[in-house]
Write a protein that holds these residues in place. Structure first.
Motif, PDB file in Angstrom:
ATOM      1  N   GLN A  71       0.864  -1.177   0.000  1.00  0.00           N
ATOM      2  CA  GLN A  71       0.000   0.000   0.000  1.00  0.00           C
ATOM      3  C   GLN A  71       0.904   1.232   0.000  1.00  0.00           C
ATOM      4  OE1 GLN A  71      -2.335  -0.728   3.495  1.00  0.00           O
ATOM      5  NE2 GLN A  71      -3.745  -2.113   2.453  1.00  0.00           N
ATOM      6  N   SER A 131       1.717   4.238   0.861  1.00  0.00           N
ATOM      7  CA  SER A 131       1.681   5.431   1.698  1.00  0.00           C
ATOM      8  C   SER A 131       2.940   6.267   1.462  1.00  0.00           C
ATOM      9  CB  SER A 131       1.585   5.029   3.175  1.00  0.00           C
ATOM     10  OG  SER A 131       1.475   6.168   3.995  1.00  0.00           O
ATOM     11  N   HIS A 191      -2.861   5.985   0.191  1.00  0.00           N
ATOM     12  CA  HIS A 191      -1.982   5.466   1.239  1.00  0.00           C
ATOM     13  C   HIS A 191      -2.441   4.111   1.751  1.00  0.00           C
ATOM     14  CE1 HIS A 191      -5.221   7.611   3.316  1.00  0.00           C
ATOM     15  NE2 HIS A 191      -4.991   6.858   4.371  1.00  0.00           N
ATOM     16  N   ASN A 192      -3.699   3.743   1.491  1.00  0.00           N
ATOM     17  CA  ASN A 192      -4.279   2.538   2.104  1.00  0.00           C
ATOM     18  C   ASN A 192      -4.819   1.543   1.084  1.00  0.00           C
ATOM     19  OD1 ASN A 192      -6.354   4.130   1.214  1.00  0.00           O
ATOM     20  ND2 ASN A 192      -7.436   4.239   3.167  1.00  0.00           N
ATOM     21  N   PRO A 213      -3.839  10.795   1.037  1.00  0.00           N
ATOM     22  CA  PRO A 213      -2.408  10.505   1.203  1.00  0.00           C
ATOM     23  C   PRO A 213      -1.565  11.689   1.658  1.00  0.00           C
ATOM     24  CG  PRO A 213      -3.057  10.424  -1.112  1.00  0.00           C
ATOM     25  CD  PRO A 213      -4.313  10.464  -0.316  1.00  0.00           C
ATOM     26  N   ASN A 239       8.077   6.972   3.657  1.00  0.00           N
ATOM     27  CA  ASN A 239       7.250   6.512   4.769  1.00  0.00           C
ATOM     28  C   ASN A 239       7.227   4.987   4.826  1.00  0.00           C
ATOM     29  OD1 ASN A 239       5.457   6.191   6.842  1.00  0.00           O
ATOM     30  ND2 ASN A 239       3.702   7.070   5.786  1.00  0.00           N
ATOM     31  N   HIS A 289       1.398   4.760   8.939  1.00  0.00           N
ATOM     32  CA  HIS A 289       0.956   4.334   7.606  1.00  0.00           C
ATOM     33  C   HIS A 289      -0.135   5.259   7.084  1.00  0.00           C
ATOM     34  CE1 HIS A 289       0.009   0.601   4.933  1.00  0.00           C
ATOM     35  NE2 HIS A 289      -0.539   1.659   4.395  1.00  0.00           N
ATOM     36  N   GLY A 290      -1.026   5.707   7.984  1.00  0.00           N
ATOM     37  CA  GLY A 290      -2.094   6.610   7.571  1.00  0.00           C
ATOM     38  C   GLY A 290      -3.438   6.288   8.175  1.00  0.00           C
ATOM     39  N   THR A 316      -1.949  12.184   5.824  1.00  0.00           N
ATOM     40  CA  THR A 316      -1.405  11.342   6.886  1.00  0.00           C
ATOM     41  C   THR A 316      -0.471  12.210   7.724  1.00  0.00           C
ATOM     42  OG1 THR A 316       0.569  10.625   5.669  1.00  0.00           O
ATOM     43  CG2 THR A 316      -1.473   9.365   5.313  1.00  0.00           C
TER      44      THR A 316
END
Length: 395
Positions: A54, A56, A148-149, A190, A208, A183-184, A193
């Protein structure tokens, strides 16, 4: 695709990407990874595989006079059995340092996860396209931040004017490692975060390595960080070690030292900030493991609870309070011989008063407003003139 434009398709290569440590060629495109292949080969954990793929903090960065940018992607949507549906991942378009557009990709594959049964089912889906138009014809610096996810395979980048990579202009690189909060977690997008917020305020380039559920002092993560060029490094340690219940205090202390030793093998004098956990009431004095609150799930809400026994702290079980105290002790001991190592109590970023005002919606993860607050506080503390990440820090 709009036929009114004379499209230019630009190959998706590493010189257009920031924030990824590896780029895997796939049958249809490229998949950014936040851990290198060697690290990925040393773990068979599905949670880690999902988290590191993912993207991020990963973004496409280029200069162009294009008025329209299109990106074909193949996202992987996560569905948790019994939990509320998750919103589509967000793509942030930043032009000359300003957020100018957001979009989502509704297509893609689906990964259905049953946390109770411990199963996961993958279903293939169609390629999606995100489009940003009306950008103006002048030369501009464009950053397209990936969700980010959401695991995001990149298929094609199209513009109506040529694209050029942006050379390194000397901005410092900040390498950060932490849990799903880094990670967020429940950030709105994004660039929202907390590490992205802090990086923007600090004027640094973010890498990150916040890995949801996987900040477990893994040696392969330490080696990946050791081998990654960086001007600033931070590690946020604690919450995953408690909520997965993977070790006791006897193992924790040498594992922290080993992780930091490995970082110092590659970055002997780089400013290194050790950050202890944010405030999280369910685990302050109660060990893990954490579990889904089944009563909340029955009403369509996602919440977590701690299942350990506070009395087991006497046998070395970890809680957030135990970890904060031990990390402070470790950092103080190491700083005597390492003037570039610093410690930050995570409750200075999000403490008990913040929980009263902005509680953790699922009892583990901060919401969007809290991410903003944490990022602003980190920047104010770390990038201050007398902070550990100052241009000329005071030793």
């Amino acid at each position: 695709m709009n036929s009114d434009h004379r499209w230019i398709t630009t190959p998706l290569t590493a010189d257009l990407l920031r924030g990824a440590l590896d780029l895997e060629r796939t049958e249809r495109g490229v998949l950014p990874h936040r851990l290198p292949a060697r690290a990925r080969a040393q773990s068979d954990d599905g949670q880690l595989a999902m988290a590191e793929s993912q993207p991020s903090g990963v973004r496409l960065v280029f200069r162009t006079r294009a008025t329209v940018v299109e990106l074909d992607t193949l996202p992987t949507k996560r569905v948790y059995a019994g939990a509320p549906p998750r919103p589509d991942g967000v793509y942030d378009l930043v032009v000359d340092g300003r957020l100018t557009g957001q979009a989502g990709a509704s297509g893609g594959d689906t990964l259905t996860i049953d946390m109770v049964a411990g199963t996961a089912e993958h279903r293939a889906g169609p390629i999606a396209t995100v489009r940003f138009a009306g950008l103006g014809g002048g030369d501009k610096h464009v950053e397209l931040w990936l969700p980010h996810n959401e695991t995001t395979e990149l298929i094609a980048l199209r513009t109506d004017a040529p694209v050029e990579p942006v050379p390194d202009h000397g901005r410092r690189v900040w390498l950060h490692h932490g849990s799903s909060i880094s990670h967020g977690s429940d950030a709105g997008s994004p660039t929202a975060t907390w590490p992205a917020v802090a990086a923007a305020l600090g004027g640094v380039e973010l890498v990150n390595l916040g890995l949801g559920g996987s900040a477990l002092l893994d040696p392969f993560t330490a080696r990946a960080m050791r081998d990654t060029p960086a001007d600033l490094i931070s590690v946020k340690i604690g919450i995953n070690l408690v909520n997965t219940d993977v070790m006791r205090l006897r193992a924790f202390t040498p594992a922290v030292h080993g992780f930091l030793d490995t970082l110092r093998d590659g970055h002997p004098t780089t400013p290194l900030l050790v950050v202890s956990p944010l405030h999280c009431p369910i685990h302050e004095d109660t060990p893990g493991p954490a579990a889904f609150d089944t009563a909340a799930l029955a009403t369509g809400r996602l919440r977590f609870r701690a299942t350990g026994d506070p009395a087991e702290r006497a046998n070395g079980k970890l809680t957030l309070r135990v970890i904060r105290e031990e990390l402070a002790r470790i950092a103080e001991r190491r700083a005597a011989d390492d003037p570039h190592l610093h410690f930050l109590d995570g409750q200075a970023l999000y403490g008990a008063a913040d929980y009263s005002e902005l509680p953790l919606p699922d009892e583990l993860h901060p919401d969007a407003a809290s991410h903003r607050r944490i990022g602003e506080r980190f920047a104010a503390l770390a990038f201050a003139p007398d902070g550990p990440f100052a241009l000329c820090p005071t030793l």
